[in-house]
Design a protein around this motif. Structure first.
Motif, PDB file in Angstrom:
ATOM      1  N   THR A   1      45.716  59.644  61.234  1.00 50.41           N
ATOM      2  CA  THR A   1      45.327  58.231  61.302  1.00 50.41           C
ATOM      3  C   THR A   1      45.558  57.588  59.945  1.00 50.41           C
TER       4      THR A   1
ATOM      5  N   ASP B   1      46.678  51.180  60.839  1.00 46.83           N
ATOM      6  CA  ASP B   1      46.585  51.165  62.305  1.00 46.83           C
ATOM      7  C   ASP B   1      45.214  50.745  62.823  1.00 46.83           C
ATOM      8  N   TRP B   2      44.256  50.519  61.936  1.00 48.91           N
ATOM      9  CA  TRP B   2      42.911  50.152  62.375  1.00 48.91           C
ATOM     10  C   TRP B   2      42.925  48.767  62.997  1.00 48.91           C
ATOM     11  N   THR B   3      42.243  48.622  64.132  1.00 51.27           N
ATOM     12  CA  THR B   3      42.168  47.330  64.817  1.00 51.27           C
ATOM     13  C   THR B   3      40.769  46.717  64.747  1.00 51.27           C
TER      14      THR B   3
END
Length: 157
Positions: A76, A80-82
């Motif tokens: 991760t 890419d964190w939403t």
């Protein structure tokens, strides 16, 4: 010997907490050029992987929030964190609470067989809780060094 190992965990975790407490929320989210992750990710990753190595692979309930795997699991990255990642205060609480739980769990568990043998990315095979626990010190120290390198790189930018 078990007491000495648990004291060593306190030393390693103390170093990690000390670095976390000197980090601002703003500094925690800087991902310098040449890095995929930031300080917040590394701290959360330490917490998630320690939980997995000590509790998860032993078949024990993991107590990190389910979101920790999607934020901080292997592969991760913050890009890419939403949604908002856990605060440093929350991560600090997880790291401190986790150390206390490990101290309660680990005595007499070092030779306990893992539910399924575990092979890490480097191809190292682990079959007992003690093996994964001891490896977690190396893992944590490696990420502490990465945190230091991110801090230096961010300051130089």
């Amino acid at each position: 010997m078990e007491n000495m190992i648990l004291k060593h965990m306190d030393v390693v975790r103390g170093i990690t907490i000390s670095i976390l407490e000197k980090t601002t929320e703003e500094a925690a989210d800087i991902t310098p050029k040449g890095f995929n992750n930031n300080i917040r990710w590394n701290l959360g990753h330490i917490a998630f992987i320690q939980e997995k190595l000590v509790f998860g692979l032993a078949g024990e309930p993991m107590q990190t929030a389910e979101s920790y795997e999607s934020f901080f699991g292997a592969g991760t990255k913050p890009a890419d964190w939403t949604e908002a990642a856990p605060s440093l205060e929350e991560i600090a609480k997880v790291l401190k609470d986790q150390a206390h739980r490990i101290k309660e769990f680990m005595p007499q568990q070092f030779d306990k067989q893992l539910i399924t043998p575990f092979t890490n990315k480097a191809g190292i095979n682990f079959t007992t809780v003690g093996e994964t626990f001891l490896f977690s010190f190396y893992h944590e120290a490696m990420h502490v060094e990465t945190i230091k390198q991110i801090g230096k790189a961010a300051a130089a930018q």
